[in-house]
Design an enzyme around this catalytic site. Structure first.
Site, mmCIF file in Angstrom:
data_model
loop_
_atom_site.group_PDB
_atom_site.id
_atom_site.type_symbol
_atom_site.label_atom_id
_atom_site.label_comp_id
_atom_site.label_asym_id
_atom_site.label_seq_id
_atom_site.Cartn_x
_atom_site.Cartn_y
_atom_site.Cartn_z
ATOM 1 C CG HIS A 1 -1.806 -1.199 1.309
ATOM 2 N ND1 HIS A 1 -3.066 -1.207 0.770
ATOM 3 C CD2 HIS A 1 -1.612 -2.438 1.822
ATOM 4 C CE1 HIS A 1 -3.623 -2.405 0.966
ATOM 5 N NE2 HIS A 1 -2.754 -3.169 1.596
ATOM 6 C CG HIS B 1 -8.680 -8.830 2.217
ATOM 7 N ND1 HIS B 1 -7.863 -7.951 2.864
ATOM 8 C CD2 HIS B 1 -9.551 -9.275 3.157
ATOM 9 C CE1 HIS B 1 -8.226 -7.861 4.144
ATOM 10 N NE2 HIS B 1 -9.257 -8.652 4.346
ATOM 11 C CG HIS C 1 -3.379 -10.697 3.451
ATOM 12 N ND1 HIS C 1 -4.623 -11.247 3.500
ATOM 13 C CD2 HIS C 1 -3.542 -9.415 3.035
ATOM 14 C CE1 HIS C 1 -5.508 -10.332 3.133
ATOM 15 N NE2 HIS C 1 -4.875 -9.209 2.844
ATOM 16 C CG ASN D 1 -7.978 -7.890 8.719
ATOM 17 O OD1 ASN D 1 -8.041 -9.062 9.062
ATOM 18 N ND2 ASN D 1 -8.949 -7.289 8.066
ATOM 19 C CG ASP E 1 -1.028 -6.442 3.821
ATOM 20 O OD1 ASP E 1 -1.300 -5.414 3.160
ATOM 21 O OD2 ASP E 1 -1.835 -6.988 4.588
HETATM 22 ZN ZN LIG Z 1 -5.681 -7.348 2.557
#
Ligand SMILES: [Zn+2]
Lengths: 452, 313
Positions: free
Chosen positions: A92, A209, A262, A308, A335
């Protein structure tokens, strides 16, 4: 411009594993030579450059570098390990919209320092990357910077709202490499099915996700003993695993590939292992924190251990390690989720999910090699080759391919110090960890974008 | 022995010796509350901030009375106070509180772990008056005090706790406190109200309420939060009362000299029958009286005499 990377142990899984010199010309791998092997005869350049050679080595008699038209440097990387550039499928970068946490520039600087020649930023920016304009903005910004490559992930649904498909085709033309509603799991199974089918037709992967929000709602850490003791609402493994099972069923139905983001727990690894055995086109990634830490890291309400999916138990950690070792888990992604103290210096349940990872991923992952869980080759498959193949990129170290290269200093011992990070954010649970191995040179298209 | 803890955050962080010391001190404090002039100068000049982010008249009053009986200056800051303007983070609030140089901050907050966050950042002692669903140490300590007063001991007793364990900070702290002091704690509730890994808290899980209260020395009933029905925890109050309410029949399964406790406020007719709440077994009102004495003891130990003794030692 001609560059010779000299003396490194070159490891390109399935291709090379030996001491070699890499000859790079105009950003591309030109030749792979044995140590001390003379330069091959190069064709006369037609570029008409007026630059003169910067240095000339004690040339062999058969040396036939075009000294008139080529600048020429040699970089001694003996004792180092040279691998195809690392690729992080899941980051991100926060720009546009949340530049106080990270910008494309600081994120890519962190990537370069971490040894990553390419990263895939997720679409949850502001505005959301659900249209070609935002995609183009990100791509152009990265081009201006000339750091690591960027392969944006477009939103799967408009506004990440989970209601209707975003314009994959338009975004693909603008440069997205995958689609995902990362962070906003799609509840509607029919919509997920349509996304898989539609993306298959355009030959772009869907990254899921996987999270059943009705099970994870209000949860802030793994459901279990630690959460019970701390009085924190839990997120059960089933919230992740049940949706992974759904994605697998839908991938089978659509006969389309799906990549699971993830993976954090045992049941998920088990589901993916079985699906692979059945020939379903599922790939997946985990992150260094899931094979390094457990829920115990939260013990003093440390919001830097809040992400998360959450850190799980030791049993899950072992399952992740096993999944990495037996090939169930294809990739290691970070992540990388930068947050400022505004989101992290809070009550545990109010703090944001996510930690940064670009500058710690390689050293933490090298521990798997040190502990004999993965061979070094297998690690590079998970950090470079497999991510490349999921994105449909050929990043083999072979003549003709762009020179995207990571040179690793395997001997470097150091203590992780967030103050030294190039990322704008500091939210890591790994401060003070003693690690070994880090990027020494990161090169993208023949240009050194980071050197320690 | 001197009391050296800066903060009272949860039962887990207190040793058996520290808990005994708190209980002994509280017994002494109870005497002050029975005098015609219910005030001693022990904490004169000390400032105690009552920082209640979550509404709680009962607990706040109990701390406030305790502070006044020790002659401390207490001031209450609630959610609507100007110092907690919208957008201010808890850490900002902590800095503002610190600027008032309080000696003790009593804190109630809806987030588990919030007092731990504050305690790390202020010089004042922090007393947790309830954080989220995590801990309510002063309640557990006063429960220990009340049981010890009635039974003369804690060790070897069977304590039966029934109610929403998952969402109860009182249950967590009571389980920790009673097991730490040598009692056997057995819990019962619909399984929707039993958190994962409950045994790690040190208690046993009964198959039903009957086996939970059987031969119990103490029955503790937790308040059922009616609004939680929306969270799909149980179908309705009538069924809850039939399976997990404390009625005469269930009470008869316990020891003859059983005592019944409830941290309040009561839902009469749901978790506890009215005649039992008001009956001879109930020590619910003793709990309230002891609450003040216990909280006086906590103030004294973290801000007053306890610390002075430590200096002399
Ligand atoms: Zn995610």
């Amino acid at each position: 411009m001609l560059t010779r990377l000299k003396g490194a142990k070159v490891v390109d899984p399935g291709n090379i594993n030996a001491e070699k010199d890499l000859l790079i010309k105009d950003g591309y791998i030109k030749a792979i030579l044995d140590p001390g092997e003379p330069y091959p005869r190069l064709e006369k350049s037609t570029s008409g450059s007026d630059s003169s050679p910067v240095s000339v080595s004690s040339a062999d008699s058969s040396f036939s570098l075009d000294v008139e038209n080529d600048q020429y440097i040699e970089i001694d990387v003996s004792g180092m390990t040279l691998v195809p550039g690392l690729i992080d499928l899941h980051v991100h970068l926060r720009e546009p919209g949340h530049e106080y946490k990270e910008t494309i520039e600081t994120g890519l600087m962190a990537a370069a320092r971490g040894g990553f020649t390419a990263v895939c930023p997720m679409a949850n920016t502001s505005p959301v990357n659900d249209n070609a304009q935002v995609t183009s903005f990100i791509i152009n910004r990265a081009k201006e910077l000339g750091l690591s490559r960027i392969y944006p992930v477009g939103a799967m649904t408009k506004g990440l709202k989970g209601e209707s498909l975003a314009e994959f085709g338009d975004m693909k033309k603008a440069g997205i490499a995958a689609v995902s509603d990362d962070g906003c799991p799609v509840e509607n199974s029919m919509l997920m099915r349509r996304a898989l089918e539609y993306a298959k037709g355009l030959n772009i992967p869907v990254i899921s996700h996987s999270e059943d929000l009705s099970l994870s709602k209000n949860g802030a850490m793994n459901e279990g003993i630690t959460a019970t003791k701390l009085g924190i609402k839990g997120i059960p493994n089933a919230a992740e695993a049940s949706f992974i099972m759904r994605e697998i069923s839908l991938a089978e139905l659509a006969d389309a590939p799906v990549h699971i983001a993830h993976v954090s727990c045992e049941e998920s690894v088990e589901a993916i292992r079985n699906a692979k055995k059945r020939g379903i086109k599922v790939t997946c990634e985990t992150a260094p924190h899931y094979f390094t830490l457990t829920e115990k890291a939260v013990a003093d309400y440390d919001t830097n251990a809040k992400m998360n999916p959450p850190l799980r138990t030791e049993k899950d950690r072992q399952a992740i390690i096993k999944g990495l070792a037996d090939g169930t888990i294809d990739c290691i992604a970070t992540d990388h989720a930068p947050h400022s103290s505004l989101e992290k210096d809070l009550e545990f349940d109010k703090a944001a999910f996510g930690i940064i990872g670009l500058e710690t991923s390689l050293p933490l992952s090298l521990k798997l090699v040190e502990e004999g869980i993965l061979s070094f080759e297998t690690l590079i498959e998970k950090m470079s080759k497999n991510p490349a193949s999921i994105l449909g990129i050929n990043n083999d170290l072979t003549p003709g391919n762009p020179a995207d290269i990571t040179v690793i200093d395997m001997e470097s011992c150091f203590t992780i110090d967030p103050k030294s990070f190039l990322s704008k954010s500091r939210n890591t649970p790994f401060a003070g960890f003693k690690v070994t191995g880090e990027a020494y040179i990161t090169m993208v298209k023949g240009k050194i974008i980071y050197q320690r | 022995m001197a009391f050296t803890k800066k903060d009272i955050l949860d039962i887990d962080s207190l040793s058996v010796e520290e808990i005994s010391m708190i209980l002994n001190t509280a017994e002494g404090m109870k005497e002050i509350s029975q005098r015609p002039v219910k005030k001693v100068p022990t904490l004169r000049g000390k400032t105690i901030v009552l920082f209640f982010q979550e509404p709680s008249t009962r607990t706040r009053l109990s701390f406030d009375v305790a502070a006044k009986r020790l002659s401390a200056d207490s001031l209450a800051i609630s959610k609507s106070s100007s110092s907690m303007v919208k957008g201010e983070t808890l850490v900002d609030t902590a800095k503002n509180l610190e600027a008032m140089s309080p000696d003790v901050i009593v804190m109630r907050h809806s987030s588990s772990g919030a007092p731990h966050l504050i305690a790390k950042r202020v010089k004042a002692s922090v007393i947790n008056a309830g954080d989220g669903i995590h801990a309510h140490p002063s309640q557990a300590l006063l429960d220990l005090m009340s049981v010890k007063e009635k039974k003369g001991r804690i060790e070897g007793l069977k304590i039966a706790i029934t109610g929403d364990i998952s969402h109860s900070r009182v249950a967590r702290s009571d389980i920790a406190g009673f097991t730490k002091m040598g009692a056997e704690v057995v819990v019962s509730a619909p399984l929707t109200m039993i958190p994962k890994g409950i045994k790690a808290l040190g208690c046993k899980l009964a198959d039903d309420m009957e086996s939970c209260v059987e031969n119990a020395d103490v029955i503790m009933m937790l308040r059922i939060q009616k609004e939680r029905q929306g969270a799909m925890l149980f179908p309705g109050e009538r069924e809850y009362a039939s399976l997990f309410g404390l009625n005469r029949k269930r009470l008869n399964l316990a020891k003859k000299d059983v005592v019944v406790m409830h941290p309040g406020p009561l839902n009469r007719g749901v978790e506890i029958d009215s005649d039992i709440a008001d009956g001879k077994y109930s020590i619910i009102l003793n709990q309230v009286t002891n609450g003040v004495a216990l909280r006086m003891a906590l103030f004294y130990l973290v801000a007053g005499g306890g610390k002075r003794n430590a200096d002399k030692a």
